[in-house]
Design a protein around this motif. Structure first.
Motif, PDB file in Angstrom:
ATOM      1  N   ARG A 179       0.767  -1.290   0.116  1.00  0.00           N
ATOM      2  CA  ARG A 179       0.018  -0.144   0.262  1.00  0.00           C
ATOM      3  C   ARG A 179       0.742   1.230   0.260  1.00  0.00           C
ATOM      4  O   ARG A 179       0.748   2.509  -0.986  1.00  0.00           O
ATOM      5  CB  ARG A 179      -1.395  -0.159   1.206  1.00  0.00           C
ATOM      6  N   LEU A 182       2.869   1.822  -3.959  1.00  0.00           N
ATOM      7  CA  LEU A 182       1.718   2.535  -4.426  1.00  0.00           C
ATOM      8  C   LEU A 182       1.084   3.561  -4.280  1.00  0.00           C
ATOM      9  O   LEU A 182       0.976   4.710  -4.794  1.00  0.00           O
ATOM     10  CB  LEU A 182       0.317   0.942  -4.314  1.00  0.00           C
ATOM     11  N   SER A 183       0.950   3.992  -2.936  1.00  0.00           N
ATOM     12  CA  SER A 183       0.977   5.528  -2.949  1.00  0.00           C
ATOM     13  C   SER A 183       2.231   5.699  -3.334  1.00  0.00           C
ATOM     14  O   SER A 183       1.761   7.664  -3.558  1.00  0.00           O
ATOM     15  CB  SER A 183      -0.106   5.452  -0.773  1.00  0.00           C
ATOM     16  N   ILE A 185       3.966   5.595  -5.344  1.00  0.00           N
ATOM     17  CA  ILE A 185       3.861   6.432  -7.253  1.00  0.00           C
ATOM     18  C   ILE A 185       2.857   6.974  -7.291  1.00  0.00           C
ATOM     19  O   ILE A 185       3.137   7.470  -8.266  1.00  0.00           O
ATOM     20  CB  ILE A 185       4.479   4.321  -7.408  1.00  0.00           C
ATOM     21  N   GLU A 186       1.921   6.888  -6.615  1.00  0.00           N
ATOM     22  CA  GLU A 186       0.868   7.283  -7.611  1.00  0.00           C
ATOM     23  C   GLU A 186       0.815   9.414  -7.187  1.00  0.00           C
ATOM     24  O   GLU A 186       0.220  10.193  -7.521  1.00  0.00           O
ATOM     25  CB  GLU A 186      -0.706   7.216  -6.989  1.00  0.00           C
ATOM     26  N   SER A 232       7.840   6.193 -10.011  1.00  0.00           N
ATOM     27  CA  SER A 232       6.109   6.929 -10.393  1.00  0.00           C
ATOM     28  C   SER A 232       5.487   7.839 -11.627  1.00  0.00           C
ATOM     29  O   SER A 232       4.456   7.168 -11.771  1.00  0.00           O
ATOM     30  CB  SER A 232       6.076   7.788  -9.698  1.00  0.00           C
ATOM     31  N   TRP A 235       5.637   3.958 -14.171  1.00  0.00           N
ATOM     32  CA  TRP A 235       4.684   1.793 -13.658  1.00  0.00           C
ATOM     33  C   TRP A 235       3.117   3.338 -14.437  1.00  0.00           C
ATOM     34  O   TRP A 235       2.707   4.437 -13.121  1.00  0.00           O
ATOM     35  CB  TRP A 235       5.033   1.915 -12.335  1.00  0.00           C
ATOM     36  N   ASP A 236       2.989   2.984 -14.864  1.00  0.00           N
ATOM     37  CA  ASP A 236       0.827   2.988 -14.986  1.00  0.00           C
ATOM     38  C   ASP A 236       0.624   2.241 -14.187  1.00  0.00           C
ATOM     39  O   ASP A 236       0.208   1.558 -14.241  1.00  0.00           O
ATOM     40  CB  ASP A 236       0.553   3.323 -16.288  1.00  0.00           C
ATOM     41  N   ARG A 237      -0.371   3.143 -13.286  1.00  0.00           N
ATOM     42  CA  ARG A 237      -0.892   2.256 -12.161  1.00  0.00           C
ATOM     43  C   ARG A 237      -2.246   1.429 -12.252  1.00  0.00           C
ATOM     44  O   ARG A 237      -2.659   0.191 -11.959  1.00  0.00           O
ATOM     45  CB  ARG A 237      -1.197   3.464 -10.697  1.00  0.00           C
ATOM     46  N   GLU A 238      -2.684   1.935 -13.666  1.00  0.00           N
ATOM     47  CA  GLU A 238      -3.805   1.100 -13.880  1.00  0.00           C
ATOM     48  C   GLU A 238      -3.124  -0.296 -14.769  1.00  0.00           C
ATOM     49  O   GLU A 238      -3.518  -1.398 -15.509  1.00  0.00           O
ATOM     50  CB  GLU A 238      -4.712   2.176 -15.276  1.00  0.00           C
ATOM     51  N   ILE A 240      -0.961  -2.332 -13.279  1.00  0.00           N
ATOM     52  CA  ILE A 240       0.283  -3.109 -11.958  1.00  0.00           C
ATOM     53  C   ILE A 240      -1.035  -3.912 -11.617  1.00  0.00           C
ATOM     54  O   ILE A 240      -2.022  -3.519 -10.575  1.00  0.00           O
ATOM     55  CB  ILE A 240       0.460  -1.621 -11.246  1.00  0.00           C
ATOM     56  N   GLN A 253       4.326  -5.364 -13.431  1.00  0.00           N
ATOM     57  CA  GLN A 253       3.852  -3.916 -14.523  1.00  0.00           C
ATOM     58  C   GLN A 253       3.183  -4.537 -16.073  1.00  0.00           C
ATOM     59  O   GLN A 253       3.592  -5.963 -16.456  1.00  0.00           O
ATOM     60  CB  GLN A 253       4.982  -3.293 -14.633  1.00  0.00           C
TER      61      GLN A 253
END
Length: 303
Positions: A179, A182-183, A185-186, A232, A235-238, A240, A253
């Motif tokens: 978590r 991911l936070s 890189i977002e 960040s 990497w495209d969060r969508e 991952i 990824q």
């Protein structure tokens, strides 16, 4: 009928041989080659003179792996950047915490730890401590005196225990890191991530020179900066997805549904992440989408 029975004997052992060879070599492709070589020798052998087929097959496979390790050492000299074992997607069972404890010998951190042992130390330790062979059996497989095998296992065991590579993070500790990662890189914010990383954290990327990657190991604050500033952006969060990689939760990824990056972790005894392993070598990612079954009762691997 005898030929059918001999084939069944080998197939019964195949998963265990793959499990041994993968742990020895850190490559499923090489493991399968070693097991195929074992099968060829089994076909040509005079089975009437083989009293214990399991011991025979284990011996042939182990020694074939030792041959592979000699060749691998020469190849590693020319390898571009850090080398990381091939990641596998291990099917998760009903109890993640128990699964993790049983799959300790598959984690990236542990496989890399084995790389620091001599080939015969590695073989003796795996045969004894992971596959439960007696010292007498280890002695016969390696062609060494039993006392020598005891020394190999003891020396390897002391080294393994002195490291944190067999630390078993709880599912909650794994979740907290994922978590936070991911936070980071977002949002690009390092605060939450820094709290779950050990001060001595290292990040290494294996591309084999076939994809963009850092060619050196980075440490400490540089790791935080790399994740929040470089990953960040890249990497495209969508794209991952979370996977169970080598017995531990990790991330992959995707690009048009194909895995292009895999990330696995190493934890300290205190539950902080001290190793981040990123694989970008496409040759090592080809089979990651294919789940691998692990039988913790005998170490077997099946794809």
């Amino acid at each position: 009928m005898a030929e059918t029975s001999d084939s069944m004997t080998f197939e019964t052992m195949r998963g265990r041989l793959i499990g041994l060879a993968y742990r020895m070599l850190g490559s499923m492709a090489d493991a399968e080659d070693a097991v195929q070589d074992t099968f060829v020798k089994w076909q040509d052998a005079d089975r009437a003179r083989i009293a214990n087929p399991e011991a025979y097959l284990t011996t042939v496979c182990t020694n074939r792996c030792l041959d592979y390790l000699k060749a691998a050492h020469r190849k590693r000299v020319d390898y571009v950047g850090p080398w990381i074992p091939e990641p596998l997607q291990i099917e998760a069972g009903a109890d993640p915490e128990t699964d993790m404890e049983r799959a300790q010998s598959l984690t990236t951190a542990f496989l890399l730890l084995l790389e620091r042992l001599t080939p015969k130390e590695r073989a003796a330790y795996l045969l004894r401590e992971v596959f439960g062979k007696s010292y007498g059996e280890v002695s016969e497989i390696l062609g060494l005196r039993e006392a020598s095998c005891r020394q190999l296992v003891s020396r390897a065991g002391r080294f393994v225990r002195s490291q944190s590579a067999r630390a078993t993070p709880t599912p909650e500790q794994q979740d907290i890191f994922l978590r936070a990662f991911l936070s980071a890189i977002e949002t690009g914010s390092p605060d939450e991530l820094a709290d779950v990383l050990a001060a001595s954290v290292q990040l290494r990327t294996d591309s084999g020179g076939k994809a963009a990657a850092i060619s050196r190991v980075i440490e400490g604050q540089e790791v935080v900066n790399f994740i929040t500033r470089a990953i960040s952006r890249l990497w495209d969060r969508e794209q991952i997805v979370e996977l169970q990689i080598n017995g531990m939760r990790g991330l992959a990824q995707l690009d048009d549904g194909k895995v292009v990056t895999a990330m696995t972790l190493g934890f300290t005894d205190e539950g902080k992440v001290d190793q981040i392993y990123i694989v970008r070598n496409p040759d090592k990612l080809e089979r990651l989408a294919m789940p691998t079954r692990h039988d913790p009762s005998n170490g077997a691997l099946w794809q």
